[in-house]
Enzyme design. Structure first.
Site, short mmCIF file in Angstrom:
data_model
loop_
_atom_site.label_atom_id
_atom_site.label_comp_id
_atom_site.label_asym_id
_atom_site.label_seq_id
_atom_site.Cartn_x
_atom_site.Cartn_y
_atom_site.Cartn_z
N CYS A 56 89.42 -96.28 3.38
CA CYS A 56 88.72 -95.85 2.44
C CYS A 56 87.60 -95.07 2.74
CB CYS A 56 88.31 -97.08 2.00
SG CYS A 56 87.72 -97.12 0.27
N CYS A 60 81.11 -99.38 2.98
CA CYS A 60 80.60 -100.65 2.73
C CYS A 60 80.46 -101.29 4.34
CB CYS A 60 81.84 -101.08 1.52
SG CYS A 60 82.22 -100.59 0.00
N CYS A 63 83.05 -103.54 5.59
CA CYS A 63 84.90 -103.91 4.98
C CYS A 63 85.41 -102.99 6.35
CB CYS A 63 85.19 -102.92 4.31
SG CYS A 63 86.49 -103.01 3.25
N CYS A 100 96.26 -110.98 -7.01
CA CYS A 100 95.46 -110.29 -7.02
C CYS A 100 95.91 -109.72 -5.80
CB CYS A 100 94.13 -110.63 -6.16
SG CYS A 100 93.99 -112.14 -7.06
N CYS A 131 95.98 -110.14 -11.27
CA CYS A 131 94.51 -109.75 -10.81
C CYS A 131 94.90 -108.05 -9.83
CB CYS A 131 93.78 -111.07 -9.73
SG CYS A 131 92.30 -109.52 -10.07
N CYS A 191 87.07 -110.42 -12.82
CA CYS A 191 86.23 -110.92 -12.05
C CYS A 191 85.42 -110.43 -11.17
CB CYS A 191 87.76 -111.24 -11.14
SG CYS A 191 87.57 -112.41 -9.78
N ARG A 263 84.84 -118.85 -7.45
CA ARG A 263 85.89 -119.17 -6.85
C ARG A 263 85.23 -119.51 -5.23
NH1 ARG A 263 89.60 -115.00 -7.16
NH2 ARG A 263 90.38 -115.65 -8.85
N1 SAM Z 1 88.55 -101.23 -3.40
C1 SAM Z 1 88.40 -101.25 -3.91
C2 SAM Z 1 86.76 -101.51 -3.94
O1 SAM Z 1 85.39 -102.14 -3.14
O2 SAM Z 1 86.23 -102.38 -5.61
C3 SAM Z 1 88.47 -103.15 -3.78
C4 SAM Z 1 89.11 -103.49 -2.58
S1 SAM Z 1 87.52 -104.42 -1.90
C5 SAM Z 1 88.24 -104.90 -0.43
C6 SAM Z 1 87.30 -105.93 -2.88
C7 SAM Z 1 86.05 -107.00 -2.47
O3 SAM Z 1 86.18 -107.49 -1.47
C8 SAM Z 1 84.72 -106.04 -1.98
O4 SAM Z 1 83.92 -105.68 -3.44
C9 SAM Z 1 83.72 -107.13 -1.18
O5 SAM Z 1 83.04 -107.98 -1.86
C10 SAM Z 1 85.34 -108.18 -0.59
N2 SAM Z 1 85.19 -107.75 0.71
C11 SAM Z 1 85.76 -106.37 1.09
N3 SAM Z 1 85.52 -106.94 2.27
C12 SAM Z 1 84.69 -107.95 2.99
C13 SAM Z 1 84.58 -109.18 3.87
N4 SAM Z 1 84.59 -108.83 5.24
N5 SAM Z 1 83.77 -110.68 3.91
C14 SAM Z 1 83.53 -110.43 2.39
N6 SAM Z 1 84.30 -110.21 1.39
C15 SAM Z 1 84.45 -108.95 1.54
FE1 SF4 Z 2 87.24 -99.78 0.59
FE2 SF4 Z 2 86.40 -101.33 1.17
FE3 SF4 Z 2 85.00 -100.50 0.09
FE4 SF4 Z 2 87.03 -101.54 -1.54
S1 SF4 Z 2 85.38 -102.61 -0.39
S2 SF4 Z 2 85.65 -99.13 -1.16
S3 SF4 Z 2 88.22 -100.44 0.44
S4 SF4 Z 2 85.27 -99.78 1.73
#
Ligand code: SAM
Ligand code: SF4
Ligand code: DTB
Length: 334
Positions: A56, A60, A63, A100, A131, A191, A263
């Site tokens: 990606c 973040c 992530c 989801c 979702c 959500c 949730r």
């Molecule tokens: N890429 C898209 C986005 O970020 O909008 C959708 C998938 S992203 C993995 C969805 C959400 O998962 C993130 O916004 C975050 O809140 C949650 N998330 C991702 N990694 C996480 C982690 N290690 N621990 C807790 N929540 C996590």
């Molecule tokens: Fe990409 Fe992870 Fe951020 Fe979603 S949360 S935008 S998958 S880096």
């Protein structure tokens, strides 16, 4: 305030005062609000599937899927529709009512959306709620998803506007609010929630909750995630959050957004049964169920079954949800 009042004008100070209350007072109030709006012994159950994993472009800090984080995760292309439908059928057979689907995109292309729409239609045809979480959406993309019959779009605010820059630099907090606005205007249920345990302060948690509670309409679903610490991410090794602080945040989310499903989201596999029970007492009434979240393990399903039995909780069916919960448009002020 009466327990049935729904507000959209919370100050951060008012929310911080709720978080500061003695634990027993806070839980009593949250459980009272919960009982006024929901069957306290029923929990909505969703299953997650990563339909496109890794590589990606966003940064973040929490992530596993960001290309900037060296987590050793293997990237995967968008899954074929048949594979997604098999996973959805298995989730349905295990008792989940919502499926989801998450993609590691900054935003979907219109071609991506064609493929995801096939998945949404297929999952709906199985009789499950749908979702998706695909990153940022334009207004026309949100309208396309609505026309395809999508039930929920997940897009988290993640944290407070003040702390946000320490976690993500490649898109802004305002970008997130804009996507939520497109989702809302398209008539898709929302959500949206956040992640705790990233090093944010109690004030940041109050500020994030104020952003959610002061949206023109509350998200129908509010996921509160406990950071899953993934090796290779900047947040790996962050100080663990006091578990009572997690429970307090759930309780305040319940008080602020009385008609929303709150949730108990990522992080359950690191929680004791007793901590999860406190979260349900504080008003959490939705979980992710199944072996995996997106890329990390979830609590074991056998263990969850035993926990539900010990607590006298039952899975909500789509029918009981209609009886016990407000629909998206009926009981909340705009
Ligand atoms: N890429 C898209 C986005 O970020 O909008 C959708 C998938 S992203 C993995 C969805 C959400 O998962 C993130 O916004 C975050 O809140 C949650 N998330 C991702 N990694 C996480 C982690 N290690 N621990 C807790 N929540 C996590
Ligand atoms: Fe990409 Fe992870 Fe951020 Fe979603 S949360 S935008 S998958 S880096
Ligand atoms: C949400 O709030 N939590 C889910 C879902 N929405 C998409 C994601 C949790 C991801 C946990 C880390 C992982 O498995 O990669």
């Amino acid at each position: 305030m009466t327990i049935n009042e729904t507000r959209h004008d919370w100050s951060i100070n008012e929310i911080a005062a709720l978080l500061d209350q003695p634990f027993n007072d806070l839980l009593f109030r949250a459980q009272s609000v919960h009982r006024a709006h929901f069957d306290p012994n029923r929990v909505q159950v969703s299953t997650l599937l990563s339909i496109k994993t890794g590589a990606c472009p966003e940064d973040c800090g929490y992530c596993s899927q960001s290309a900037t984080n060296d987590t050793g995760l293997e990237r995967e292309r968008l899954l074929p529709v048949e594979e997604v439908l098999e996973a959805a059928q298995a989730a349905k057979d295990n008792g989940s009512t919502r499926f989801c689907m998450g993609a590691a995109w900054r935003n979907p292309t219109d071609r991506n959306l064609d493929q995801v729409i096939e998945m949404i239609e297929g999952v709906s045809n199985l009789g499950m709620e749908t979702c998706v979480t695909l990153g940022m959406l334009t207004d026309s993309q949100a309208l396309r998803l609505a026309a395809a019959g999508l039930d929920y779009y997940n897009h988290n605010l993640d944290t407070s506007p003040e702390f946000y820059g320490q976690v993500i630099t490649t898109r802004t907090f305002q970008d997130r609010l804009e996507t939520l606005d497109h989702v809302r205007r398209a008539g898709i249920r929302m959500c949206s929630g956040g992640i705790l345990g990233m090093g944010e302060s109690r004030r940041d948690r109050a500020s994030m909750l104020s952003q959610l509670a002061n949206l023109p309409r509350h998200p129908e679903s509010v996921p509160i995630n406990l950071l899953v610490q993934v090796e290779g991410t900047p947040l790996f090794g962050a100080d663990a959050l006091d578990p009572f602080e997690f429970v307090r945040t759930i309780a305040v989310a319940r008080i602020l957004m009385p008609g929303s499903y709150v949730r108990l989201s990522a992080g359950r596999s690191d929680m004791s049964d007793e901590l999860q029970a406190l979260c349900f007492l504080a008003g959490a009434n939705s979980i992710f169920y199944g072996e995996r979240l997106l890329t990390t393990p979830n609590a074991e399903t056998d263990h969850d079954e035993r926990l539900f039995e010990r607590l006298g909780l039952s899975f909500e069916t789509v029918d009981t949800a209609e009886r016990s919960a407000p629909g998206p448009c009926t009981r909340q002020a705009v």
